[in-house]
Design an enzyme around this catalytic site. Structure first.
Site, PDB file in Angstrom:
ATOM      1  N   GLU A 278       0.801  -1.221   0.000  1.00 37.44           N
ATOM      2  CA  GLU A 278       0.000   0.000   0.000  1.00 37.44           C
ATOM      3  C   GLU A 278       0.843   1.286   0.000  1.00 37.44           C
ATOM      4  O   GLU A 278       0.361   2.360  -0.341  1.00 37.44           O
ATOM      5  CB  GLU A 278      -0.962   0.014   1.197  1.00 37.44           C
ATOM      6  CG  GLU A 278      -0.302   0.110   2.560  1.00 37.44           C
ATOM      7  CD  GLU A 278       0.101  -1.253   3.085  1.00 37.44           C
ATOM      8  OE1 GLU A 278       0.691  -1.302   4.177  1.00 37.44           O
ATOM      9  OE2 GLU A 278      -0.141  -2.264   2.404  1.00 37.44           O
TER      10      GLU A 278
ATOM     11  N   ASP B  66      22.350  18.099 -30.679  1.00 39.40           N
ATOM     12  CA  ASP B  66      22.892  18.921 -31.749  1.00 39.40           C
ATOM     13  C   ASP B  66      24.311  19.330 -31.370  1.00 39.40           C
ATOM     14  O   ASP B  66      24.799  19.002 -30.287  1.00 39.40           O
ATOM     15  CB  ASP B  66      22.013  20.143 -32.018  1.00 39.40           C
ATOM     16  CG  ASP B  66      21.898  21.073 -30.815  1.00 39.40           C
ATOM     17  OD1 ASP B  66      22.478  20.747 -29.758  1.00 39.40           O
ATOM     18  OD2 ASP B  66      21.232  22.116 -30.925  1.00 39.40           O
TER      19      ASP B  66
ATOM     20  N   ASP C  31      17.305  22.834 -29.243  1.00 41.80           N
ATOM     21  CA  ASP C  31      16.721  24.120 -28.877  1.00 41.80           C
ATOM     22  C   ASP C  31      16.170  24.890 -30.060  1.00 41.80           C
ATOM     23  O   ASP C  31      15.746  26.031 -29.912  1.00 41.80           O
ATOM     24  CB  ASP C  31      17.764  24.988 -28.156  1.00 41.80           C
ATOM     25  CG  ASP C  31      18.948  25.332 -29.057  1.00 41.80           C
ATOM     26  OD1 ASP C  31      19.058  24.734 -30.156  1.00 41.80           O
ATOM     27  OD2 ASP C  31      19.759  26.185 -28.672  1.00 41.80           O
TER      28      ASP C  31
ATOM     29  N   ASP D 157      14.480  21.088 -34.317  1.00 42.14           N
ATOM     30  CA  ASP D 157      14.609  19.994 -33.343  1.00 42.14           C
ATOM     31  C   ASP D 157      13.265  19.529 -32.790  1.00 42.14           C
ATOM     32  O   ASP D 157      13.191  18.497 -32.125  1.00 42.14           O
ATOM     33  CB  ASP D 157      15.487  20.440 -32.163  1.00 42.14           C
ATOM     34  CG  ASP D 157      16.907  20.745 -32.590  1.00 42.14           C
ATOM     35  OD1 ASP D 157      17.435  20.000 -33.424  1.00 42.14           O
ATOM     36  OD2 ASP D 157      17.481  21.736 -32.097  1.00 42.14           O
TER      37      ASP D 157
ATOM     38  N   ASN E 131       6.571 -14.541   3.496  1.00 37.21           N
ATOM     39  CA  ASN E 131       5.450 -14.639   4.430  1.00 37.21           C
ATOM     40  C   ASN E 131       4.441 -15.702   4.012  1.00 37.21           C
ATOM     41  O   ASN E 131       3.746 -16.293   4.848  1.00 37.21           O
ATOM     42  CB  ASN E 131       4.747 -13.286   4.549  1.00 37.21           C
ATOM     43  CG  ASN E 131       5.558 -12.293   5.352  1.00 37.21           C
ATOM     44  OD1 ASN E 131       6.429 -12.685   6.130  1.00 37.21           O
ATOM     45  ND2 ASN E 131       5.296 -11.012   5.165  1.00 37.21           N
TER      46      ASN E 131
ATOM     47  N   ASP F 145       5.249  -0.146   7.660  1.00 36.60           N
ATOM     48  CA  ASP F 145       5.014   0.903   6.662  1.00 36.60           C
ATOM     49  C   ASP F 145       5.707   2.201   7.064  1.00 36.60           C
ATOM     50  O   ASP F 145       6.310   2.889   6.230  1.00 36.60           O
ATOM     51  CB  ASP F 145       3.513   1.151   6.500  1.00 36.60           C
ATOM     52  CG  ASP F 145       2.844   0.079   5.649  1.00 36.60           C
ATOM     53  OD1 ASP F 145       3.580  -0.719   5.023  1.00 36.60           O
ATOM     54  OD2 ASP F 145       1.605   0.035   5.611  1.00 36.60           O
TER      55      ASP F 145
END
Length: 882
Positions: free
Chosen positions: A310, A352, A614, A618, A682, A711
């Protein structure tokens, strides 16, 4: 946002069955079909623009020019979004069932888990998002407006109806508008219509035949971008009243699911299916062996909580938000949090050349005739070309204008042919010495193709084919020296000719060349070496020529493994194309579509590709890449297309960002590996104990308390350190590796659970529970002792395991967790040891443990740590960590 009310006296009657268009669409069509003066009057503005006072009033009336999809969710909407998670829904259902059957303590604990997961993720996510958002405002797009007759640059969000905006190549269309002037104006509407080819737009009255706004030839729409030309526009609709804004109100754009998203989703559903099977099995075993079906339901529900990851949504959200803040401190602005995952997985970076390998500080060094001699005439013609162009001035234009301050008063601009990436040149026409002179500047090959003559001193000669190779020798010499070379040519026309087209760029006279130098970055070689160590290949994708690119690569220490031109690539079959991309690392003379195609094909080959660019050219590649990266100084359309924006155009910054992305990924995988292996272990413990023991191995309230404390101990994972070797190579999601890890590591925890069972049953004599002479009260005491022993051992080993799994080194000695994670671990382990002796012991049905128990548990913890570390080391050596 309010709707602008107009009284135009223009009515569009609807025929039978015709769809009634929204009011904002009707207004746009109306104002684009009436005469310009009538449109200006309706919007209460002039060609000189609005006053600043009126702008402030309209901004207050109509609101900022923003789309509603950019607004943050309110508190309740945000909480509803988080509560819809399958993991949270499961916990809420368990809480409701606990209330129904009267187990209020169980309901409170499960609710606390929900509060811990949802509440913590909300608080930290909101705090981080606000901080990142404030930083993101630094990379907002801007546009030029005309207000009170003066040009100024403002944020797009500050545009209001009635504004006059100035547009040029690279601009984002800031709102829905009508063009009032345009020159060779082309707009990409792919963001709105999906059409890849640019659309030509023109000023003037569109006529009354348009049935929809998209048919208007004099209208441009918010979110589209200018590919070439210049224009002025009258803003009609802003914000959600725009065509794009209206669509965004109805549809929320959903990005494609990333590999990481798919991996997390598959893990969650794997755990939930695993949990459903386990709960059913445990429920039947407990019910059949113990005969108490209500107790079986409670225990089954408790086990389902223990097997549910959770905290995963919180771990992911907080990790991403923390990563975004850390990257912001390194001048990397993350526009989309999910991009951090892909950033860390990048194994090929396409970039570039200009501004990444070089300093982006272009200097005009030479202006020569075709024989290589200095020429003031070449400089003057180049200056006139750069000075009089009205489009987007690039670095080369600025370098020409900064080189000298020449007199232009004797000249007047007549016409202009703006630059585009097909022609790779641009021209201005000026009135000069009694003629209209077309001055053309551009790539040398393109200029050569337009020339039929050449000039030496004052003499003009025919340019025959046999001379072209000789003339290009001077250009090659400059290219090999690292200069970027542009050709300068001209043609004279009579003054009677005032309108020009690209067809007039023919029969030119070749005048000479201008040569620019962009010095390599001082830190580029270091950055490239760091990227190589990080497992990231760098591929150069440029429109420049091979000689200049090769010289720059040599200067920065980038070995050119292989170089191909765009023309070379165009001749290859699809199979050869893919192979060529793998075998070469420098690609020159590329068109924008070829850059996009290279990125797409690399991704198809299984690479995670980042693209740094930029410029306008591009943009297609930025959208195609897994991670689009632009810079704050880039054109607006590039920044809008990018996932990440750099405040510094530096490969060093990129390397730091990639490393941070890998840290985020590594911390998320820590929790997943730990949760998967713990749950798998478990399974054996719970199923075996439920079948073998005459009582529950742990009370439902104890299972829930154990899980709540566990937790809390995991909230430190987002702050944890990551070893250098874990971020040394690209990290990609690998669910198969996680499954194998679960199978190998999980049973070790189960082994020590069974050791604890044996310790409590035989050494501490809990087997007396079966003695016929034992009273019911004594039986309950033996059961509680057993349950307390496993409760403490389970909590301590689960909490300890993260310190073993979090590193491939020797835990605690070779690698230590962060201070916060160490603190949460120690606090939870301390609480686990204290609870059997605390005032809460009775409520939790815990009893004090014998002193000798702690010696055994210390031995178990040490043995568990050593065995898990050995198995973990063997696993990573055998299967790797990806």
């Amino acid at each position: 946002m309010k709707t602008l009310r107009l009284n135009l006296g223009v009515n569009r009657s609807l025929s039978a069955g015709q769809r009634a268009e929204p009011e904002h669409e009707q207004r746009l069509v109306q104002l684009c079909t009436v005469p310009l003066q009538e449109a200006l009057l309706a919007l209460q503005t002039t060609l000189q623009g609005l006053s600043h006072k009126e702008v402030a009033r309209r901004l207050d009336e109509f609101g900022p020019n923003e789309l509603s999809r950019f607004k943050r969710l309110g508190f309740w909407a945000d909480m509803w979004q988080r509560l819809r998670s399958p993991l949270v829904i499961q916990l809420l259902v368990i809480s409701v069932v606990s209330v129904v059957i009267g187990e209020l303590k169980a309901a409170v604990i499960v609710s606390a888990m929900v509060l811990l997961s949802v509440g913590l993720s909300y608080i930290l996510d909101r705090r981080s998002s606000l901080a990142v958002e404030s930083l993101g405002k630094r990379v907002q797009s801007h546009t030029f407006v005309l207000r009170e007759g003066e040009e100024s640059e403002v944020r797009i969000s500050e545009i209001v109806p009635g504004d006059i905006v100035l547009l040029q190549a690279g601009s984002i269309i800031p709102a829905d508008l009508r063009l009032i002037a345009a020159k060779d104006f082309f707009v990409s509407e792919s963001a709105l219509t999906g059409e890849a080819m640019p659309v030509e737009k023109s000023a003037g009255n569109a006529g009354s035949a348009a049935a929809s706004p998209l048919e208007l030839t004099n209208a441009c729409f918010f979110g589209t971008s200018v590919t070439s030309g210049t224009a002025r526009g009258l803003i009609i609709n802003t914000g959600v009243q725009t065509l794009f804004g209206a669509i965004s109100e109805r549809l929320t754009e959903k990005r494609p699911e990333t590999n990481f998203d798919r991996g997390v989703r598959s893990f969650v559903w794997l755990m939930m299916r695993f949990m459903v099977v386990m709960v059913c099995v445990v429920f039947l075993i407990v019910g059949l062996t113990k005969g108490d079906w209500l107790e079986a339901i409670l225990f089954g529900l408790a086990i389902s909580v223990g097997l549910t990851p959770e905290m995963l949504p919180m771990i992911i959200t907080v990790n991403l938000a923390k990563g975004a803040l850390t990257m912001a401190n390194k001048k990397v602005i993350v526009k989309r949090l999910q991009a951090i995952q892909n950033f860390g997985a990048v194994d090929i970076l396409c970039t570039d050349k200009t501004g990444t390998l070089t300093q982006d500080r272009v200097v005009l060094k030479q202006h020569v005739d075709i024989l290589g001699r200095p020429s003031e005439e070449v400089l003057y013609y180049a200056y006139l070309n750069s000075y009089f162009q009205t489009g987007l001035r690039n670095l080369l234009d600025r370098a020409v204008l900064e080189h000298s301050d020449l007199d232009t008063q004797q000249c007047r601009l007549v016409d202009e042919l703006p630059f585009d990436f097909q022609r790779r040149r641009m021209s201005v026409v000026v009135e000069y010495e009694g003629d209209h002179v077309l001055i053309c500047k551009g790539a040398v090959e393109e200029i050569y193709a337009c020339c039929s003559r050449y000039q030496i001193d004052d003499e003009v000669y025919p340019l025959v084919d046999m001379l072209r190779g000789n003339l290009f020798e001077e250009v090659e010499k400059l290219n090999r020296a690292g200069f970027r070379v542009l050709g300068i040519a001209y043609r004279e026309f009579p003054q009677e000719k005032t309108t020009f087209t690209v067809q007039d760029e023919s029969q030119l006279v070749l005048l000479g060349y201008i040569a620019f130098f962009d010095p390599p970055k001082d830190m580029a070689d270091e950055a490239l070496e760091l990227l190589a160590r990080a497992g990231v290949q760098v591929k150069v994708l440029t429109g420049d020529n091979g000689l200049v690119t090769e010289k720059v690569c040599k200067d920065v220490g980038l070995t050119v493994i292989g170089m191909l031109t765009g023309a070379d690539l165009a001749r290859l079959s699809p199979e050869q194309f893919s192979q060529a991309l793998e075998e070469n690392n420098v690609f020159v003379k590329l068109t924008p579509s070829q850059k996009e195609e290279i990125v797409r094909d690399l991704r198809r080959n299984g690479h995670v590709v980042g693209f740094l660019g930029d410029g306008i050219n591009d943009t297609p590649a930025l959208k195609e890449a897994d991670v689009g990266i632009s810079v704050d100084s880039g054109v607006d359309v590039a920044k809008e297309s990018a996932d990440i924006v750099l405040l510094e155009k530096s490969l060093l910054v990129l390397e730091e960002g990639i490393t941070e992305g890998r840290r985020v990924f590594a911390n998320i995988v820590k929790y997943i590996r730990m949760g998967a292996s713990s749950n798998f272990g478990n399974m054996f413990s719970v199923v075996g104990a439920s079948y073998l023991l005459p009582f529950l191995p742990m009370q439902p309230i104890q299972v829930l308390t154990n899980n709540l404390l566990y937790d809390f101990s995991q909230t430190g994972i987002p702050t944890d350190k990551v070893d250098e070797e874990q971020v040394a190579q690209p990290l990609k999601w690998n669910i198969d590796n996680i499954k194998r890890f679960m199978v190998f590591i999980g049973p070790i925890s189960s082994l020590f659970d069974y050791a604890t069972f044996a310790l409590m049953w035989f050494f501490f004599n809990c087997r007396a529970y079966l003695d016929p002479a034992t009273t019911p009260g004594q039986q309950e005491a033996w059961a509680q002792l057993f349950q307390t022993g496993w409760f403490v051992e389970s909590l301590l080993t689960q909490t300890l395991i993260v310190h073993i799994i979090r590193t491939r080194r020797t835990p605690f000695f070779g690698s230590r967790a962060s201070g916060y994670m160490m603190m949460t671990t120690l606090i939870i382990m301390g609480i686990g040891a204290w609870l059997p002796y605390s005032p809460f012991a009775a409520a939790l049905r815990l009893v004090p443990l014998p002193a000798s128990y702690w010696a055994w548990i210390a031995l178990f913890l040490i043995s568990y740590g050593i065995l898990t570390h050995w198995a973990k080391t063997w696993f990573f050596n055998r299967y790797g960590g990806d």
